[in-house]
Design a protein around this motif. Sequence first.
Motif, mmCIF file in Angstrom:
data_model
loop_
_atom_site.group_PDB
_atom_site.id
_atom_site.type_symbol
_atom_site.label_atom_id
_atom_site.label_comp_id
_atom_site.label_asym_id
_atom_site.label_seq_id
_atom_site.Cartn_x
_atom_site.Cartn_y
_atom_site.Cartn_z
ATOM 1 N N VAL A 144 2.412 -102.025 -18.254
ATOM 2 C CA VAL A 144 2.496 -100.641 -18.085
ATOM 3 C C VAL A 144 3.389 -100.178 -19.115
ATOM 4 C CG1 VAL A 144 3.620 -99.086 -16.560
ATOM 5 C CG2 VAL A 144 2.715 -101.227 -15.498
ATOM 6 N N GLY A 145 2.940 -98.962 -19.483
ATOM 7 C CA GLY A 145 3.511 -98.056 -20.540
ATOM 8 C C GLY A 145 4.229 -96.827 -19.902
ATOM 9 N N LEU A 146 5.318 -96.714 -19.766
ATOM 10 C CA LEU A 146 6.285 -95.624 -18.952
ATOM 11 C C LEU A 146 6.557 -94.635 -20.115
ATOM 12 C CD1 LEU A 146 7.173 -94.750 -16.068
ATOM 13 C CD2 LEU A 146 9.349 -95.988 -16.948
ATOM 14 N N ILE A 147 6.008 -93.372 -19.900
ATOM 15 C CA ILE A 147 6.375 -92.385 -20.821
ATOM 16 C C ILE A 147 6.916 -91.397 -20.378
ATOM 17 C CG2 ILE A 147 5.218 -90.842 -22.444
ATOM 18 C CD1 ILE A 147 2.651 -92.620 -22.689
ATOM 19 N N SER A 148 8.182 -91.141 -20.850
ATOM 20 C CA SER A 148 9.136 -90.162 -20.472
ATOM 21 C C SER A 148 8.726 -88.832 -21.234
ATOM 22 C CB SER A 148 10.466 -90.367 -20.653
ATOM 23 O OG SER A 148 10.860 -91.253 -19.690
ATOM 24 N N MET A 149 8.395 -87.653 -20.752
ATOM 25 C CA MET A 149 7.642 -86.415 -21.232
ATOM 26 C C MET A 149 8.961 -85.566 -21.493
ATOM 27 S SD MET A 149 4.716 -85.830 -22.598
ATOM 28 C CE MET A 149 3.380 -86.293 -21.269
ATOM 29 N N GLY A 150 9.487 -85.134 -22.369
ATOM 30 C CA GLY A 150 10.396 -84.105 -22.258
ATOM 31 C C GLY A 150 11.865 -84.770 -22.201
ATOM 32 N N LYS A 151 12.942 -84.072 -22.084
ATOM 33 C CA LYS A 151 14.033 -84.677 -21.937
ATOM 34 C C LYS A 151 15.134 -83.954 -20.937
ATOM 35 C CE LYS A 151 15.840 -82.349 -26.065
ATOM 36 N NZ LYS A 151 16.400 -82.506 -27.596
ATOM 37 N N SER A 152 14.470 -83.442 -19.831
ATOM 38 C CA SER A 152 15.148 -82.984 -18.811
ATOM 39 C C SER A 152 15.908 -83.914 -17.992
ATOM 40 C CB SER A 152 14.326 -82.080 -18.042
ATOM 41 O OG SER A 152 13.423 -82.731 -17.067
ATOM 42 N N GLU A 153 16.906 -83.548 -17.361
ATOM 43 C CA GLU A 153 17.760 -84.513 -16.395
ATOM 44 C C GLU A 153 16.804 -85.306 -15.501
ATOM 45 O OE1 GLU A 153 21.042 -86.828 -16.180
ATOM 46 O OE2 GLU A 153 20.393 -85.520 -17.634
ATOM 47 N N ALA A 154 15.759 -84.504 -14.885
ATOM 48 C CA ALA A 154 14.856 -84.867 -13.784
ATOM 49 C C ALA A 154 13.927 -85.884 -14.431
ATOM 50 C CB ALA A 154 14.129 -83.744 -13.279
ATOM 51 N N VAL A 155 13.376 -85.650 -15.634
ATOM 52 C CA VAL A 155 12.406 -86.479 -16.114
ATOM 53 C C VAL A 155 13.118 -88.132 -16.433
ATOM 54 C CG1 VAL A 155 11.375 -87.143 -18.207
ATOM 55 C CG2 VAL A 155 11.059 -84.907 -17.049
#
Length: 577
Positions: free
Chosen positions: A473-484
């Motif tokens: 699995v490639g887990l991609i965090s998009m953006g850098k908001s706290e929620a993400v």
Amino acid sequence: MRYSKLFIPTLRDDPADAEVISHKLLLRAGFIRRVTSGVYDYLPLGLRVLRKIEAIVRDEMNRSGAQELLLPMVQPAELWEKSERMEKYGPELLRFNDRHGHESCLGPTHEEVICDLISRELRSYKQLPMNLYQIQAKFRDEIRPRFGLMRGREFIMKDAYSFHADEASLNAEYDNMFATYCRIFERFSLNFRPVEADGGSIGGSKTHEFHVLAESGEDLIAHCSGCDYAANVETAMSKRQAVNTPSAALLMVETPHVTSAEDVAAFLHADLSTLLKTLVYRAVGGANDGMIIAACVRGDDQVQEIKLTHAIAADSIEMASDDEIAQIGGITGFIGPQKLNCKLFLDHSLTAACGLITGANKANAHITGLDVDRDLEDIHFADLRETRAGDACNTCGAEIELSRGIEVGQVFALGTRYTEPMQVLFQNQQGKRALATMGCYGIGISRLMAAVVEQCNDDSGIAWPQALAPFSVGLISMGKSEAVLQTSAQIYQALLDAGIEVLWDERNERPGVKFKDAELIGLPMQLVIGDRGLKAGVVEMGWRKGGRSEVAVGDVVAKVIDLLKGQLADKNTGSIN
RNA sequence: CGGGGCGUAGCGCAGCCUGGUAGCGCAUCUGGUUUGGGACCAGAGGGUCGGGUGUUCGAAUCACCCCGCCCCGACCA
């Protein structure tokens, strides 16, 4: 693994010195780097794939009853003297002397070492049969390493050696290994084909090669469209449709400066297959070393040199020089089979052929009306021609097709080729000393990595089958908001806890960069966590081979586990997509 | 080994023919802006031009030798 901590030196451009797709992609995606010609570093991602390949091979080998061991890479010259391969193996065997002047070599294969071991430990037939294997680096000083991992000088191989009290036992193990290899390549989701093959320098009687079908393959394999006959063209047999010409009187015709079969046919307005082409070779090695021979096939056929080599019992053959041709009474460009002062071999397809056009052994002249039975003496028939697409299958008569293949494995029934010189003896049931028979079975582990990429890629990069992917699995965090970040971290941890291999791309990069990299390195599943999805309470799930869907945040982990476990289970039962 | 091509920054390349300040894009570093498909602005670092010898006032450029790499053929997992 966190992406920012992983050593993945990806490249945006194709490296200039890579030709085939697997070489380009493995370099670009940061799996391998070249150290010197035919020698590579396996970077973390490459090693992960290598380990997966090994694990599957190991699993199936163990299941087949074979036992793993590890033999040395450095081998003493004496063992190679004993098997008489010190000379025969040639410059491909890398030799060197240690500080005491003792000659050694780097193991290109391990028949000698294993026979030496077994010969010292084998006592009774009760210890047989026995199949031992290892997964290890081999070194062959290849004439021409190429295509990255496809043909390296140093490469990783799984090599197995079996020992038997009799032929029946050897044959049973051969079949066992054959089936094992089929299971292995099925688990890799590969489009492969077992084919009949030539024994090559290892020797032995019965042998099959396993080929992964790919355009970049170095081998040509012939396979029947009607039955399951398949063979390397080096040995493939087939029937050809020849034009039958009526018998005619011998006639010499002038053919000024017309030499090639194609030109002669055009010049005389004849069908290419009514020509008889004569090629002159010199035997190298073997009992007939240095002997000059002539080989004839029809004008539209090619001489298959491996077949010819076997027909004349040589180690190898080379085209004769113009001088050598002159010595036997021929003239380069106008050679014919008549009155040549050397042994003459004709392909079976020329049996009783007549009305043939051939060289006159005289400058600028050819002969028409040649009748094989009438005009030639002391000829030897053999299977010499290379199978062509469109030939008829010898077994069922259907059409033969040709494909390119990458040889990723081979199984041999060696018989006593090594056990005799190495004296691998045991006491049989009758209390007599007997010679063990032997089989050997290889799989090119590192080459497999390249072969898989050859079959599994697209414009964006590699698309690993689930079973081989460096991460599932490639887990991609998009953006850098706290929620993400928080949601990503939670899912990442939950997947890790579930034993799923996940690569978390938490870099501070733009989305495009992350997507491109994920696709380049070829992870099968992508989880995208972004503000947009989180607002709706979902995570995006995408597949490398296409397709996207949305999954509720709370369900993601369970869903991934479910999907991946399901896929892996499929592979184990052998049902392949 | 035979035939063909190449070697200039980490990667991709230009410059060489016609000798005279070593360049471009990407990557990297710093600061700022940006953040759903390979961003933008400003600044910076990084080169024994594969090596040697020669020609020349002067060589990435010309000559010779060597080394390395890639492709085509013989070898093989």
